[in-house]
Design a protein around this motif. Structure first.
Motif, PDB file in Angstrom:
ATOM      1  N   GLY A   1      -6.901  -2.750 -60.906  1.00 35.08           N
ATOM      2  CA  GLY A   1      -5.395  -2.130 -61.630  1.00 35.08           C
ATOM      3  C   GLY A   1      -5.676  -1.477 -62.857  1.00 35.08           C
ATOM      4  O   GLY A   1      -6.536  -1.177 -63.068  1.00 35.08           O
ATOM      5  N   SER A   2      -5.353  -2.281 -63.622  1.00 35.92           N
ATOM      6  CA  SER A   2      -5.173  -2.338 -65.286  1.00 35.92           C
ATOM      7  C   SER A   2      -6.100  -3.043 -66.208  1.00 35.92           C
ATOM      8  O   SER A   2      -6.317  -3.207 -67.005  1.00 35.92           O
ATOM      9  N   ARG A   3      -7.128  -4.805 -65.030  1.00 40.69           N
ATOM     10  CA  ARG A   3      -7.073  -5.301 -65.476  1.00 40.69           C
ATOM     11  C   ARG A   3      -8.971  -4.819 -65.284  1.00 40.69           C
ATOM     12  O   ARG A   3      -9.309  -4.772 -64.075  1.00 40.69           O
ATOM     13  N   PRO A   4     -10.154  -4.804 -66.568  1.00 39.39           N
ATOM     14  CA  PRO A   4     -11.306  -5.148 -66.531  1.00 39.39           C
ATOM     15  C   PRO A   4     -11.914  -6.198 -65.749  1.00 39.39           C
ATOM     16  O   PRO A   4     -11.389  -7.226 -66.462  1.00 39.39           O
ATOM     17  N   LEU A   5     -12.591  -6.099 -65.114  1.00 36.69           N
ATOM     18  CA  LEU A   5     -13.248  -7.739 -64.852  1.00 36.69           C
ATOM     19  C   LEU A   5     -14.773  -7.651 -64.226  1.00 36.69           C
ATOM     20  O   LEU A   5     -14.923  -6.322 -63.245  1.00 36.69           O
ATOM     21  N   LEU A   6     -15.610  -8.402 -64.640  1.00 35.11           N
ATOM     22  CA  LEU A   6     -16.641  -8.684 -64.655  1.00 35.11           C
ATOM     23  C   LEU A   6     -16.903  -9.736 -63.886  1.00 35.11           C
ATOM     24  O   LEU A   6     -17.061 -11.239 -63.982  1.00 35.11           O
ATOM     25  N   VAL A   7     -18.021  -9.534 -62.519  1.00 36.90           N
ATOM     26  CA  VAL A   7     -18.236 -10.339 -61.672  1.00 36.90           C
ATOM     27  C   VAL A   7     -20.491 -10.318 -60.974  1.00 36.90           C
ATOM     28  O   VAL A   7     -20.350  -8.978 -61.663  1.00 36.90           O
ATOM     29  N   GLU A   8     -20.517 -11.179 -60.319  1.00 38.27           N
ATOM     30  CA  GLU A   8     -22.089 -10.834 -60.814  1.00 38.27           C
ATOM     31  C   GLU A   8     -22.566 -10.666 -58.919  1.00 38.27           C
ATOM     32  O   GLU A   8     -21.705 -10.752 -58.136  1.00 38.27           O
ATOM     33  N   PHE A   9     -23.341  -9.459 -58.504  1.00 45.69           N
ATOM     34  CA  PHE A   9     -23.895  -9.127 -56.984  1.00 45.69           C
ATOM     35  C   PHE A   9     -25.132  -9.966 -57.036  1.00 45.69           C
ATOM     36  O   PHE A   9     -25.777  -9.586 -58.255  1.00 45.69           O
ATOM     37  N   GLN A  10     -25.194 -10.906 -55.667  1.00 50.24           N
ATOM     38  CA  GLN A  10     -26.689 -11.503 -55.832  1.00 50.24           C
ATOM     39  C   GLN A  10     -27.376 -11.088 -54.872  1.00 50.24           C
ATOM     40  O   GLN A  10     -26.499 -10.843 -53.458  1.00 50.24           O
ATOM     41  N   ALA A  11     -28.509 -10.192 -53.736  1.00 53.24           N
ATOM     42  CA  ALA A  11     -28.643  -9.867 -53.615  1.00 53.24           C
ATOM     43  C   ALA A  11     -29.692 -10.152 -52.804  1.00 53.24           C
ATOM     44  O   ALA A  11     -30.849 -10.902 -53.787  1.00 53.24           O
ATOM     45  N   LEU A  12     -29.850 -10.379 -51.760  1.00 55.18           N
ATOM     46  CA  LEU A  12     -31.648 -11.647 -51.469  1.00 55.18           C
ATOM     47  C   LEU A  12     -32.491 -10.522 -50.386  1.00 55.18           C
ATOM     48  O   LEU A  12     -31.811 -10.202 -49.081  1.00 55.18           O
ATOM     49  N   VAL A  13     -33.147 -10.048 -51.281  1.00 55.19           N
ATOM     50  CA  VAL A  13     -34.293  -8.951 -49.860  1.00 55.19           C
ATOM     51  C   VAL A  13     -35.671 -10.000 -49.048  1.00 55.19           C
ATOM     52  O   VAL A  13     -36.574  -9.962 -50.271  1.00 55.19           O
ATOM     53  N   ALA A  14     -35.583  -9.835 -47.654  1.00 52.63           N
ATOM     54  CA  ALA A  14     -36.846 -10.482 -47.873  1.00 52.63           C
ATOM     55  C   ALA A  14     -37.367 -10.127 -46.372  1.00 52.63           C
ATOM     56  O   ALA A  14     -36.328  -9.784 -45.605  1.00 52.63           O
ATOM     57  N   PRO A  15     -39.234 -10.444 -45.799  1.00 52.58           N
ATOM     58  CA  PRO A  15     -39.154  -9.868 -45.598  1.00 52.58           C
ATOM     59  C   PRO A  15     -39.332 -10.063 -43.895  1.00 52.58           C
ATOM     60  O   PRO A  15     -38.638 -11.221 -43.296  1.00 52.58           O
ATOM     61  N   SER A  16     -38.580  -9.052 -42.751  1.00 56.78           N
ATOM     62  CA  SER A  16     -37.837  -9.695 -41.414  1.00 56.78           C
ATOM     63  C   SER A  16     -39.322  -9.659 -40.472  1.00 56.78           C
ATOM     64  O   SER A  16     -39.585  -8.925 -40.523  1.00 56.78           O
ATOM     65  N   THR A  17     -39.514 -10.698 -39.529  1.00 61.80           N
ATOM     66  CA  THR A  17     -40.063 -11.162 -37.640  1.00 61.80           C
ATOM     67  C   THR A  17     -39.350 -10.366 -37.197  1.00 61.80           C
ATOM     68  O   THR A  17     -39.236 -10.296 -36.028  1.00 61.80           O
TER      69      THR A  17
END
Length: 470
Positions: free
Chosen positions: A303-319
Motif C-alpha cells: 500500500g503506502s507503507r514501505p516494508l523490508l523483508v528478507e528473501f532466503q534461497a537455498l540452491v542444492a544439486p539435485s539427484t
C-alpha cells in the motif's frame, strides 16, 4: 394459480441454472448447486401486496464541496490505517480470515476501544452465545467494556433492535453466513440467504449512518466463502492473514472505496490479545543471519507503507530427474520465470538444482519489484557468496533480462536508510528520481547479467572463513 418456478444456484460462485447438475459450469466445483425459490432471487417478479415505489429527492453534484463527515477512529492505529483513516459512517465492511486466526479478538478489541469513547457499539454473534463472547472479553481484560452483546441470527429482528434507541456507531455481525431472513425461502448459509441478509444490513447502514462490519468465512483456498456479489455490495473488504505456527498477523485491505487498497496492518498475537507492531520492518529482519549466503533484503511496498523483508534461497544439486521447486510467500510461477531468465541471459545454470525460496516472517509478497531480490538470493546461494549485510534490492526483471523501474523508489530507500542500510541495488531508471536519501549509495543495474557479475566478483564464503582463521 401459477406454479412457482425454482432455480438452481451454485453456492460457490452464485451462478444460476434452470436445472440441477453435479458440477457448476461457471466455477467447476462439484456438488455446490442447490435449489432455491425463484421468488427470492434477483429479478423476481413483484410479490402480491408489495408497496408502490415512492418519489425521492435528488441531490446536486455541486453540493459535494461540503466537508466530509469525520471518521470513526478506534484508536488502534494499525486498524485505522488499513481502513483509510478510520471507519466511515454508513459504510459496510467485509472481514474474512481463517478460523482461529483472531478475527473475533480483533473486533472485540476494536469494539471495546470505541465504546471507551462513549460511543454505542453492538456486537451480534450468530455462532457463539453471549456468555462465550463475555469469556473471551474477560480473557483479554475487556470484561468491563460497555459493549452491547446479542446472540441472534434473524436479520429482521437485528434491524428492528438496532433501530431502537440511540443510533449505534459500530455494529459487528459475526458471521454473515449464519444470518437468515424469513422472506427468503432457503437455508441459512446459501447464496440467497447470504445475499439477502447482507443487503438488509447494508441498507440499514446507509439509512442509519452506522458502520457495519460483516465477518465472512474463508474457504480452503483462502477466499471469502459465499457469493462474490457480496464483495461488490460492501464498501471495503479486509483480509486477516497469518500462519498457525507464528504470532504475526496481517490485516490487508483488498478493496476500499474510502482509502488505498493493498494497505496492511501488522499485529502480534499475545496472551492479552493482538498487539500493534509499529515498525514491522525491524520485526521481519530481527533474526536474520547477515553472513549466510542466499539471503537478500527486499525493499518493498505494501500500500503506502514501505516494508523490508528478507528473501532466503537455498540452491542444492539435485539427484532427481525433475528438480524440486518449493516457494513460500511468493509466486511459484514468478520463480520459474526468474530461473529461466538467469539461465538464458546471465549464464547461471540452475536447471539441475533443487531450489527452495522463502520470504522470512510469514509475509506474502505480491509485487513484481521483488524479482531483483529473489535473483540476488539465488545467485548468492548457488555461488556460496554472502551478500553485503547493509544492502537492499528491488527491481522488476523482464524476460529479456532488463531490469525495469518500479514505483515509489524514494520511499523504499528512505525506509532502508532509517534501518541503517547503506547500499542499494536498484533499476537504472530509479537513479534519476528525486528525494532519495544521501546516506545510501545506490548502484543502478540495467541488466541481470550485471547483477550476476557484481555478486560473482566477491570471494565465496569458504575464502572468507579461511581469511579469518589465518
Amino acid at each position: 394459480m401459477a406454479k412457482s418456478q425454482a432455480s438452481f444456484v451454485c453456492q460457490n460462485c452464485g451462478a444460476v441454472t434452470s436445472r440441477w447438475q453435479g458440477r457448476c459450469e461457471a466455477c467447476g466445483e462439484w456438488n455446490t448447486i442447490i435449489e432455491e425459490s425463484a421468488a427470492s432471487g434477483i429479478g423476481a417478479q413483484q410479490a402480491a401486496g408489495a408497496r408502490k415505489g415512492r418519489v425521492f429527492d435528488l441531490a446536486s453534484l455541486a453540493e459535494a464541496d461540503r466537508p466530509a463527515p469525520p471518521r470513526i477512529l478506534t484508536g488502534i492505529n494499525e486498524l485505522d490505517r488499513v481502513t483509510g483513516g478510520g471507519f466511515v459512517a454508513g459504510s459496510a465492511l467485509l472481514l474474512g480470515g481463517e478460523p482461529g486466526i483472531g478475527k473475533s479478538t480483533l473486533l472485540i478489541q476494536a469494539c471495546a476501544a470505541l465504546a471507551a469513547k462513549n460511543r454505542r457499539v453492538v456486537y451480534i454473534s450468530g455462532e457463539e452465545a453471549v456468555d462465550q463472547v463475555r469469556l473471551r472479553a474477560h480473557r483479554l481484560g475487556l470484561g468491563q467494556s460497555p459493549v452491547e452483546l446479542a446472540a441472534e441470527t434473524s436479520v429482521e429482528d437485528i434491524v428492528a433492535t438496532l433501530s431502537r434507541g440511540e443510533r449505534p456507531s459500530l455494529v459487528v455481525i459475526d458471521s454473515i453466513q449464519t444470518m437468515w431472513s424469513s422472506v427468503i425461502e432457503a437455508a441459512p448459509g446459501t447464496v440467497g440467504q447470504v445475499r439477502g441478509a447482507a443487503q438488509a444490513l447494508i441498507r440499514f447502514a446507509k439509512m442509519s449512518g452506522a458502520a457495519v462490519i460483516l465477518v465472512g468465512h474463508v474457504t480452503k483456498d483462502g477466499q471469502i466463502a459465499g457469493p462474490r456479489v457480496v464483495e461488490h455490495m460492501v464498501d471495503a473488504v479486509l483480509s486477516f492473514e497469518g500462519e498457525g505456527g507464528r504470532d504475526l498477523r496481517l490485516l490487508r485491505s483488498v478493496k476500499n472505496r474510502f482509502g488505498p487498497t493493498d494497505e496492511i496492518g501488522v499485529f502480534e498475537m499475545t496472551g492479552r490479545g493482538l498487539a500493534e507492531v509499529a515498525n514491522p520492518s525491524s520485526l521481519f529482519l530481527s533474526a536474520r543471519d547477515e553472513a549466510a549466503p542466499g539471503a537478500a533484503v527486499f525493499a518493498g511496498m505494501e500500500g503506502s507503507r514501505p516494508l523490508l523483508v528478507e528473501f532466503q534461497a537455498l540452491v542444492a544439486p539435485s539427484t532427481l530427474g525433475t528438480p524440486r521447486r518449493a516457494v513460500v510467500g511468493w509466486d511459484a510461477s514468478r520463480l520459474s520465470m526468474i530461473v529461466a531468465v538467469l539461465e538464458t541471459h546471465a549464464g547461471i545454470k540452475l536447471g539441475q538444482h533443487d531450489i527452495y525460496l522463502s520470504v522470512a516472517g510469514g509475509l506474502r509478497v505480491r509485487e513484481p519489484a521483488a524479482d531483483l531480490a529473489a535473483a540476488a538470493a539465488l545467485i548468492s546461494s548457488l555461488s556460496n557468496i554472502p551478500l553485503a549485510a547493509d544492502s537492499v534490492f528491488f527491481g522488476e526483471i523482464a524476460l529479456s533480462g532488463a531490469i525495469r523501474s518500479v514505483a515509489q523508489a524514494p520511499a523504499r530507500l528512505k525506509e532502508a536508510a532509517k534501518l541503517g542500510f547503506r547500499h542499494a541495488t536498484i533499476p537504472a531508471a530509479a537513479e534519476r528520481e528525486d528525494a532519495a536519501p544521501k546516506s545510501i549509495a545506490a548502484k543502478p543495474m540495467r541488466h541481470i547479467s550485471g547483477l550476476a557479475a557484481d555478486i560473482g566478483s566477491k570471494p565465496p564464503r569458504a575464502a572468507l572463513r579461511s581469511g579469518r582463521q589465518g
